[in-house]
Structures are given as structure tokens and as C-alpha cells.
Design an enzyme around this catalytic site. Structure first.
Site, PDB file in Angstrom:
ATOM      1  N   MET A  30       0.898  -1.333  -0.004  1.00  0.00           N
ATOM      2  CA  MET A  30      -0.231   0.010   0.054  1.00  0.00           C
ATOM      3  C   MET A  30       0.881   1.455  -0.043  1.00  0.00           C
ATOM      4  SD  MET A  30      -3.670  -0.942   2.092  1.00  0.00           S
ATOM      5  CE  MET A  30      -2.897  -0.611   3.578  1.00  0.00           C
ATOM      6  N   HIS A  37       9.214  -3.380   3.570  1.00  0.00           N
ATOM      7  CA  HIS A  37       9.003  -3.777   2.375  1.00  0.00           C
ATOM      8  C   HIS A  37       9.981  -4.091   1.333  1.00  0.00           C
ATOM      9  CE1 HIS A  37       5.486  -0.902   3.585  1.00  0.00           C
ATOM     10  NE2 HIS A  37       4.884  -2.006   3.048  1.00  0.00           N
ATOM     11  N   GLN A 155       5.672 -11.305   7.485  1.00  0.00           N
ATOM     12  CA  GLN A 155       5.541 -12.215   8.505  1.00  0.00           C
ATOM     13  C   GLN A 155       4.760 -11.059   9.489  1.00  0.00           C
ATOM     14  OE1 GLN A 155       6.362 -15.427   9.859  1.00  0.00           O
ATOM     15  NE2 GLN A 155       5.999 -14.797  11.720  1.00  0.00           N
ATOM     16  N   LYS A 156       4.907  -9.922   9.451  1.00  0.00           N
ATOM     17  CA  LYS A 156       4.126  -8.789  10.721  1.00  0.00           C
ATOM     18  C   LYS A 156       2.863  -9.401  10.651  1.00  0.00           C
ATOM     19  CE  LYS A 156       3.687  -4.620  10.325  1.00  0.00           C
ATOM     20  NZ  LYS A 156       2.176  -4.092  11.036  1.00  0.00           N
TER      21      LYS A 156
HETATM   22  O1  PAF Z   1      -0.112  -5.872   3.427  1.00  0.00           O
HETATM   23  C1  PAF Z   1      -0.701  -4.872   2.974  1.00  0.00           C
HETATM   24  O2  PAF Z   1      -0.090  -3.810   2.603  1.00  0.00           O
HETATM   25  C2  PAF Z   1      -2.053  -5.101   2.277  1.00  0.00           C
HETATM   26  O3  PAF Z   1      -3.096  -5.569   3.152  1.00  0.00           O
HETATM   27  C3  PAF Z   1      -1.962  -5.532   0.810  1.00  0.00           C
HETATM   28  C4  PAF Z   1      -1.621  -7.072   0.849  1.00  0.00           C
HETATM   29  C5  PAF Z   1      -0.991  -4.786  -0.173  1.00  0.00           C
HETATM   30  C6  PAF Z   1      -3.278  -5.709   0.163  1.00  0.00           C
HETATM   31  O4  PAF Z   1      -3.679  -4.536  -0.059  1.00  0.00           O
END
Ligand code: PAF
Length: 286
Positions: A30, A37, A155-156
Site C-alpha cells: 500500500m 517492504h 510475517q508482521k
Molecule cells: O499488507 C498490505 O500492505 C495489504 O494488506 C496488501 C496485501 C497490499 C493488500 O492491500
């Protein structure tokens, strides 16, 4: 690095790669990316290799937020995200708009959802009743557009990863799901885009989630302990941080997510704690 915002263009590109036998690794996000990330992106590259393609998506999915939640306020910094992804050698960043993802939502109403009915009911699902329906729906849609061979999740969000693995198995998505470890700040706080909402005092106390996991792990190293007793002890431990408001602490089987009565080494623990309006989650296997 290519930036693609049309669903049709993303799917065309993915189909072209698929026809050529190119492996596709995918990291859905997101946005407002942090080192956690980026470690998922690196993992995707490691799996598909130099010859493969790595796609990251940036989409703040409205269907996983309840009307009372922080959708409009969710942090965004597309320019910085694109720079980080470019530096990591990502091939494509998919940045769809709401109109691309839910074209019929305005007016006639989008009407197809995917609901996992078992693993999604407890913990995050109980606290945020429509959350996982939104997650499974958007992830399924993204899988249909990006056509990944492998997708990497953090995993968080332990329960999210379990729900997605179940969806993939139940609906025969040809995607391998990898769950990569949580990255932590120096003091142990799990990295999260939501940490940005914390003021300095809340930030200092937020480490209590990590300390609670460590305390629970210590408590079960030598013997098992009743879930009720450990819950009471941890509640006291967490609320000793004056700004912390406990949402839940759960002890459960890491495969079935069934709650356990007796907590032992190997039991999974998850917790959610509010600091003001900010809700933080963390988990670990004890
Ligand atoms: O973990 C996230 O950032 C969101 O839940 C995801 C998997 C991108 C789905 O919108």
C-alpha cells in the site's frame, strides 16, 4: 523501471512475460515503503533471479478499510517509493487508481468479493470485520493482473499471510506464497507505515509490543503456562506503558490459528495495541 497504472496494460505485459516463460515475482504493497517492504522486494528478486521480472504494486485498497478507519489519512509518498523501487531494480511498479480496481464502485456498486471463512474470523478479523474480505479480494484481483509465479508477504501481518495462503490453496491460484521475516527498528519495534502516526512519547512506549513478545517467550522457555494466566500477566505488563491501550493478545496454533488453552514453546502469539488512534500489531512464535 516501468510504471503501469492501467489494469489492461499490466495484464498484457504479464501475459507477454508468461508466454516467454519468464518468472514473475510480485510484492503487493500500500506504499509508503520502509525497509521491511524493500526486503520483500529483494526476496522476490532472489527467487526469480536476474532473468525474471519483479513487480511491486502500490495501491491503498479502500475495501480493506472500515468507514471509521484511516483510509484518507493513510500515509502516501509515491515519489519516494518509486525512487526506492528503482534503486532496487524493480521491473514494473503497478499503481492502479480506484477507478481501475473497482470500476463499478461509484454508482452501481462493485459486487464481487472473496471471503475466507475460517482463518479470517479471529484477531484482526474480529477487530476489523470487513478487513480480510477487502484484502483477499484485492490480492486475488492483483494476482489476476500481475500473474505472478511467486508473491512475497511480510510475517508482521501473520494472519493476513495465513488467509492469503488459504485463498491460494482453496481457489487454485498458481502462485507460491513466501512469508518473509519482520524487520525491526533498533529498539525492536516492528517496521510499519503506521509508525509514522506516533508522537515521540507514543513512539518510545510502542516498543512494549516487542517487549511483551519477548516476555511471553521467556515465560514459556522452561514450562508451559495457561493462556488465561499469561494473558493476565501480559495485560498488566503492556498497560504499564501509560499511553498503551490493549486491543487483544492471542495465543494460537500457527497452522490452524485455533486458540490454545496452554501456551508453550512453538505457540504463536499475536497482539494489537492502540496508541491514541494508531493501532499497532506484532506477532512471534514463542
Ligand atoms: O499488507 C498490505 O500492505 C495489504 O494488506 C496488501 C496485501 C497490499 C493488500 O492491500
Amino acid at each position: 523501471m516501468q510504471i503501469v497504472s492501467s489494469s489492461a496494460a499490466m495484464q498484457r505485459l504479464a501475459r507477454k512475460w508468461q508466454r516467454a516463460g519468464t518468472h514473475i515475482g510480485f510484492v503487493p504493497t500500500m506504499g509508503y515503503l520502509h525497509a521491511g517492504h524493500l526486503s520483500l522486494v529483494q526476496r522476490a528478486r532472489l527467487v526469480v533471479g536476474k532473468a525474471g521480472k519483479v513487480v511491486a504494486s502500490i495501491y491503498v485498497n479502500p475495501t480493506q478499510f472500515a468507514p471509521t478507519e484511516d483510509l484518507a489519512k493513510y500515509p502516501r509518498d509515491l515519489k519516494r517509493d518509486l525512487k526506492s523501487l528503482r534503486e532496487l531494480g524493480v521491473d514494473v511498479v503497478f499503481t492502479p487508481s480506484d477507478g481501475e480496481m473497482y470500476p463499478h464502485q461509484a454508482g452501481s456498486g462493485y459486487s464481487t468479493y472473496i471471503v475466507e471463512e475460517n482463518l479470517s474470523q479471529s484477531m484482526e478479523g474480529a477487530a476489523r470485520p470487513t478487513h480480510f474480505r477487502g484484502v483477499t479480494t484485492v490480492v486475488a484481483k492483483l494476482f489476476n493482473l500481475v500473474l505472478p509465479d511467486v508473491a512475497v508477504f511480510g510475517q508482521k501481518d501473520f494472519q493476513q499471510a495465513a488467509v492469503i495462503k488459504r485463498m491460494v490453496a482453496d481457489l487454485n491460484f498458481p502462485v507460491r506464497i513466501i512469508v518473509a521475516p519482520t524487520l525491526r527498528e533498533r529498539d525492536g519495534l516492528a517496521m510499519s507505515s503506521r509508525n509514522k502516526y506516533l508522537d515521540p512519547e507514543q513512539r518510545a512506549q510502542a516498543v512494549i509490543l516487542y517487549h511483551a513478545l519477548q516476555a511471553a517467550r521467556m515465560a514459556v522457555t522452561k514450562q508451559s503456562i495457561s493462556a488465561e494466566r499469561l494473558h493476565a500477566d501480559l495485560k498488566e505488563f503492556i498497560t504499564a506503558a501509560p499511553l498503551a491501550r490493549l486491543d487483544y493478545v492471542s495465543f494460537f496454533d500457527p497452522e490452524t490459528l485455533e486458540p490454545v488453552k496452554q501456551v508453550a514453546a512453538g505457540t504463536q502469539m499475536a497482539l494489537a495495541v492502540f496508541f491514541g488512534k494508531t493501532r499497532l500489531i506484532d506477532n512471534a512464535q514463542l
